[in-house]
Design a protein around this motif. Structure first.
Motif, PDB file in Angstrom:
ATOM      1  N   PRO A 423     -14.384   0.644  25.449  1.00  0.00           N
ATOM      2  CA  PRO A 423     -13.568   1.501  24.569  1.00  0.00           C
ATOM      3  C   PRO A 423     -14.267   1.711  23.223  1.00  0.00           C
ATOM      4  N   PRO A 424     -14.063   2.878  22.591  1.00  0.00           N
ATOM      5  CA  PRO A 424     -14.715   3.148  21.290  1.00  0.00           C
ATOM      6  C   PRO A 424     -14.410   2.097  20.238  1.00  0.00           C
ATOM      7  N   ALA A 425     -13.212   1.519  20.259  1.00  0.00           N
ATOM      8  CA  ALA A 425     -12.857   0.524  19.245  1.00  0.00           C
ATOM      9  C   ALA A 425     -13.633  -0.770  19.414  1.00  0.00           C
ATOM     10  N   ASP A 426     -14.200  -1.008  20.610  1.00  0.00           N
ATOM     11  CA  ASP A 426     -14.886  -2.280  20.880  1.00  0.00           C
ATOM     12  C   ASP A 426     -16.399  -2.117  20.963  1.00  0.00           C
ATOM     13  N   ARG A 427     -16.920  -0.926  20.624  1.00  0.00           N
ATOM     14  CA  ARG A 427     -18.349  -0.692  20.820  1.00  0.00           C
ATOM     15  C   ARG A 427     -19.227  -1.414  19.804  1.00  0.00           C
ATOM     16  N   GLU A 428     -18.672  -1.860  18.708  1.00  0.00           N
ATOM     17  CA  GLU A 428     -19.404  -2.727  17.787  1.00  0.00           C
ATOM     18  C   GLU A 428     -19.043  -4.185  17.996  1.00  0.00           C
ATOM     19  N   ARG A 429     -17.838  -4.428  18.422  1.00  0.00           N
ATOM     20  CA  ARG A 429     -17.396  -5.822  18.588  1.00  0.00           C
ATOM     21  C   ARG A 429     -18.137  -6.523  19.712  1.00  0.00           C
ATOM     22  N   LEU A 437     -14.884  -8.908  26.273  1.00  0.00           N
ATOM     23  CA  LEU A 437     -13.767  -7.975  26.201  1.00  0.00           C
ATOM     24  C   LEU A 437     -12.689  -8.294  27.215  1.00  0.00           C
ATOM     25  N   ASP A 438     -13.072  -8.793  28.387  1.00  0.00           N
ATOM     26  CA  ASP A 438     -12.091  -9.119  29.424  1.00  0.00           C
ATOM     27  C   ASP A 438     -11.854 -10.612  29.398  1.00  0.00           C
ATOM     28  N   ASP A 439     -10.782 -11.034  28.726  1.00  0.00           N
ATOM     29  CA  ASP A 439     -10.510 -12.465  28.611  1.00  0.00           C
ATOM     30  C   ASP A 439     -10.125 -13.077  29.940  1.00  0.00           C
ATOM     31  N   ALA A 440      -9.661 -12.250  30.899  1.00  0.00           N
ATOM     32  CA  ALA A 440      -9.275 -12.793  32.198  1.00  0.00           C
ATOM     33  C   ALA A 440     -10.486 -13.118  33.061  1.00  0.00           C
ATOM     34  N   ARG A 441     -11.668 -12.556  32.677  1.00  0.00           N
ATOM     35  CA  ARG A 441     -12.876 -12.790  33.471  1.00  0.00           C
ATOM     36  C   ARG A 441     -13.323 -14.232  33.288  1.00  0.00           C
ATOM     37  N   THR A 442     -13.760 -14.883  34.324  1.00  0.00           N
ATOM     38  CA  THR A 442     -14.193 -16.271  34.239  1.00  0.00           C
ATOM     39  C   THR A 442     -15.454 -16.347  33.397  1.00  0.00           C
ATOM     40  N   GLY A 464     -36.109  -1.504  15.447  1.00  0.00           N
ATOM     41  CA  GLY A 464     -35.301  -0.578  16.227  1.00  0.00           C
ATOM     42  C   GLY A 464     -33.832  -0.926  16.136  1.00  0.00           C
ATOM     43  N   ASP A 465     -33.084  -0.608  17.211  1.00  0.00           N
ATOM     44  CA  ASP A 465     -31.650  -0.896  17.201  1.00  0.00           C
ATOM     45  C   ASP A 465     -31.137  -0.870  18.636  1.00  0.00           C
ATOM     46  N   LEU A 466     -29.934  -1.417  18.801  1.00  0.00           N
ATOM     47  CA  LEU A 466     -29.238  -1.396  20.083  1.00  0.00           C
ATOM     48  C   LEU A 466     -27.777  -1.108  19.803  1.00  0.00           C
ATOM     49  N   ARG A 467     -27.231  -0.075  20.473  1.00  0.00           N
ATOM     50  CA  ARG A 467     -25.841   0.300  20.233  1.00  0.00           C
ATOM     51  C   ARG A 467     -25.245   0.902  21.500  1.00  0.00           C
ATOM     52  N   VAL A 468     -23.948   1.039  21.495  1.00  0.00           N
ATOM     53  CA  VAL A 468     -23.234   1.674  22.599  1.00  0.00           C
ATOM     54  C   VAL A 468     -22.992   3.127  22.214  1.00  0.00           C
ATOM     55  N   VAL A 469     -23.358   4.064  23.120  1.00  0.00           N
ATOM     56  CA  VAL A 469     -23.165   5.488  22.862  1.00  0.00           C
ATOM     57  C   VAL A 469     -22.217   6.057  23.911  1.00  0.00           C
ATOM     58  N   GLU A 470     -21.825   7.300  23.673  1.00  0.00           N
ATOM     59  CA  GLU A 470     -20.892   7.969  24.582  1.00  0.00           C
ATOM     60  C   GLU A 470     -21.544   8.175  25.949  1.00  0.00           C
ATOM     61  N   SER A 471     -20.830   7.777  26.983  1.00  0.00           N
ATOM     62  CA  SER A 471     -21.358   7.940  28.338  1.00  0.00           C
ATOM     63  C   SER A 471     -21.115   9.355  28.824  1.00  0.00           C
ATOM     64  N   ARG A 472     -22.109   9.921  29.510  1.00  0.00           N
ATOM     65  CA  ARG A 472     -21.996  11.272  30.031  1.00  0.00           C
ATOM     66  C   ARG A 472     -22.172  11.250  31.546  1.00  0.00           C
ATOM     67  N   PRO A 473     -21.523  12.160  32.261  1.00  0.00           N
ATOM     68  CA  PRO A 473     -20.652  13.251  31.796  1.00  0.00           C
ATOM     69  C   PRO A 473     -19.200  12.818  31.585  1.00  0.00           C
ATOM     70  N   ASP A 474     -18.810  11.660  32.143  1.00  0.00           N
ATOM     71  CA  ASP A 474     -17.420  11.211  32.025  1.00  0.00           C
ATOM     72  C   ASP A 474     -17.377  10.015  31.093  1.00  0.00           C
ATOM     73  N   GLU A 476     -15.070   8.090  30.365  1.00  0.00           N
ATOM     74  CA  GLU A 476     -14.174   7.035  30.820  1.00  0.00           C
ATOM     75  C   GLU A 476     -14.812   6.140  31.870  1.00  0.00           C
ATOM     76  N   VAL A 477     -15.957   6.552  32.420  1.00  0.00           N
ATOM     77  CA  VAL A 477     -16.581   5.812  33.509  1.00  0.00           C
ATOM     78  C   VAL A 477     -17.944   5.320  33.049  1.00  0.00           C
ATOM     79  N   GLY A 478     -18.160   4.001  33.178  1.00  0.00           N
ATOM     80  CA  GLY A 478     -19.450   3.431  32.885  1.00  0.00           C
ATOM     81  C   GLY A 478     -19.708   3.247  31.402  1.00  0.00           C
ATOM     82  N   ALA A 479     -20.705   2.428  31.101  1.00  0.00           N
ATOM     83  CA  ALA A 479     -21.117   2.172  29.720  1.00  0.00           C
ATOM     84  C   ALA A 479     -22.575   2.573  29.568  1.00  0.00           C
ATOM     85  N   ARG A 480     -22.931   3.130  28.399  1.00  0.00           N
ATOM     86  CA  ARG A 480     -24.315   3.524  28.110  1.00  0.00           C
ATOM     87  C   ARG A 480     -24.769   2.761  26.874  1.00  0.00           C
TER      88      ARG A 480
END
Length: 489
Positions: A423-429, A437-442, A464-474, A476-480
């Motif tokens: 989610p966009p709110a968690d892309r820096e966290r 992010l998934d506390d239920a995950r072991t 350089g840098d490392l960050r989370v960007v908007e995934s394309r084309p959808d 809502e699916v996958g992380a980039r």
């Protein structure tokens, strides 16, 4: 030089109790008064010398006139009457030195003349009889600049002298005028100085008001002088520069203090999370070890299971500790063995490795050969963490794409999975330490939450840098996750 004048002219106790405006005015008035005195003395001496020269010139003229009159046959009181007056006194002496006619005669010029000599008048010392030439007598100096003598044919002498006190009256009146004019001039200068000094020193008053306002909390005000080529202008500019530097220093100190507080908070949270993460494997190790100690002769198969679990928990705790130490070393500035290396080739090698560890996962590498200036071992560690993150959070049987491109002076590598995305709110966290992010995950499936923080720290250590960007084309699916590194050369 002005300060030396102030020290010489003004008593120290007096100058310490007076304002700068008053001291400057008094000092200038003192200098002006001294200048007026010098000018007055010079004028007085010059005028006195000029008056004396004028008297001598008139004396010479009267002596020459007397010589002409004597040559024309004039003698006696008529001769004295002709040359006496206008500041020149004439006395006719006989051969014995007695006055025959002169200033105290009853004639119109001599009657009542103040200072007329009484009785016989001796010859002026040094006077000499000058014989009358065929063409007439000539005047003679008598040893003094204010006396002339003219010898007559009968042995008598005509003595010409300047009127005593004639110059004194002129000089006295001049001195009275100069004193009056000088006093009025000093008064005018004092008034003009008070106004001029008040205007000239107004920036100092502005500095005082500004300093008080700043002390009261108004930190943004400045003098901003219109001219900086004057003493007060340079002082005001230096005052503004000092305020800017002080505010900058205060801002830096506040920023440093804020960063220190934030670092302290992060450290405390890190220690708390690390203790929380280590508590479970350490508790498991303790429980398993106690079970082995309490049942040394128990079922062999059970003992093997306990030992295997003990080893797994020990490895897990050791891996967590190693990751924490690795992150601390990176942040402390561990040296990098930088050299030109092909980023696409390193990505292909890591894709092959993750394919062996997860047979159901397909890793595709797309991009031209791209050379970066980096430490190959550290870049390999970054790629391994990114692919491990994609493996943990994506489907068991899916596809992970590695896309290598070039943007200006940077090489760009994107790792795209088919998981639930971030989610966009968690892309820096997600780059914070020990964050899942998934506390239920072991913990075994989700990891300790140090892989991405380590990867970002290594990327930034390379510039350089490392960050989370908007995934394309959808989105809502996958992380980039996008890694940027400086290209070689």
């Amino acid at each position: 030089m002005s300060r030396s004048w102030a020290r010489l002219s003004l008593p120290e106790s007096w100058s310490a109790t007076r304002s700068l405006r008053f001291r400057v005015t008094a000092l200038v008035l003192l200098v002006v008064a001294l200048a007026l005195v010098v000018i007055g003395v010079a004028v007085d001496l010059s005028l006195d010398a000029q008056l004396r020269r004028d008297q001598q010139s008139r004396l010479d003229d009267r002596a020459a006139r007397a010589g002409l009159l004597v040559a024309a046959g004039s003698t006696g009181p008529a001769l004295v009457e002709a040359v006496d007056g206008q500041g020149i006194r004439a006395v006719l002496l006989d051969a014995a030195g007695r006055r025959v006619a002169g200033s105290d005669d009853d004639g119109p010029r001599g009657r009542g003349r103040p200072g007329a000599p009484e009785g016989p008048v001796p010859l002026v010392p040094g006077a000499s009889d000058v014989p009358v030439a065929p063409d007439g007598p000539r005047p003679s100096r008598a040893g003094r600049d204010d006396v002339r003598t003219v010898a007559l044919p009968d042995g008598s002498q005509l003595v010409l002298a300047v009127e005593p006190g004639e110059n004194d009256g002129v000089l006295r009146r001049l001195r009275v005028i100069m004193i009056g004019v000088g006093g009025m001039g000093l008064a005018v200068v004092a008034g003009a100085l008070l106004v001029g000094v008040r205007i000239a020193l107004r920036p100092l008053d502005d500095m005082t008001v500004l300093a008080r306002d700043i002390a009261a909390g108004d930190r943004g005000r400045r003098l901003r002088p219109e001219r900086t080529d004057t003493e007060l202008g340079r002082t005001a500019a230096a005052f503004d520069a000092m305020l800017d530097e002080l505010e900058s220093a205060q801002t830096r100190a506040e920023d440093a203090a804020g960063e220190a507080r934030r670092s302290e908070v992060r450290t405390r949270r890190f220690l708390s999370d690390a203790a929380h993460e280590l508590r479970t494997p350490i508790a498991g190790v303790q429980t398993l070890a106690e079970s082995l100690v309490r049942h040394p002769d128990g079922d062999l198969e059970r003992r093997e299971r306990l030992a295997t679990t003990l080893v797994r928990e020990t490895r897990r705790a050791g891996a967590l500790v190693n990751d924490m130490l690795e992150l601390a070393r990176i942040e402390d500035g561990t040296p990098l063995d930088r050299r030109p290396v092909d980023l696409t080739e390193l990505a292909a090698a890591q894709a092959e490795r993750i394919g062996l560890l997860a047979p159901g996962l397909t890793v595709e590498v797309d991009g031209p050969p791209t050379t970066v200036d980096a430490d190959p071992g550290r870049v390999t560690q970054i790629l391994a963490n990114l692919l491990e993150n994609a493996r943990r959070h994506g489907p068991t049987e899916g596809t992970v794409r590695i896309e290598v491109t070039v943007e200006g002076s940077d090489a760009v590598l994107d790792v795209v999975d088919e998981g639930p995305g971030i989610p966009p709110a968690d892309r820096e966290r997600v780059f914070d330490r020990l964050v899942r992010l998934d506390d239920a995950r072991t913990r075994d499936a989700g990891g300790a939450g140090l892989g991405l923080p380590i990867a970002r720290a290594l990327a930034r250590a390379h510039g350089g840098d490392l960050r989370v960007v908007e995934s394309r084309p959808d989105p809502e699916v996958g992380a980039r996750l996008r890694l940027t590194l400086p290209r070689a050369g």
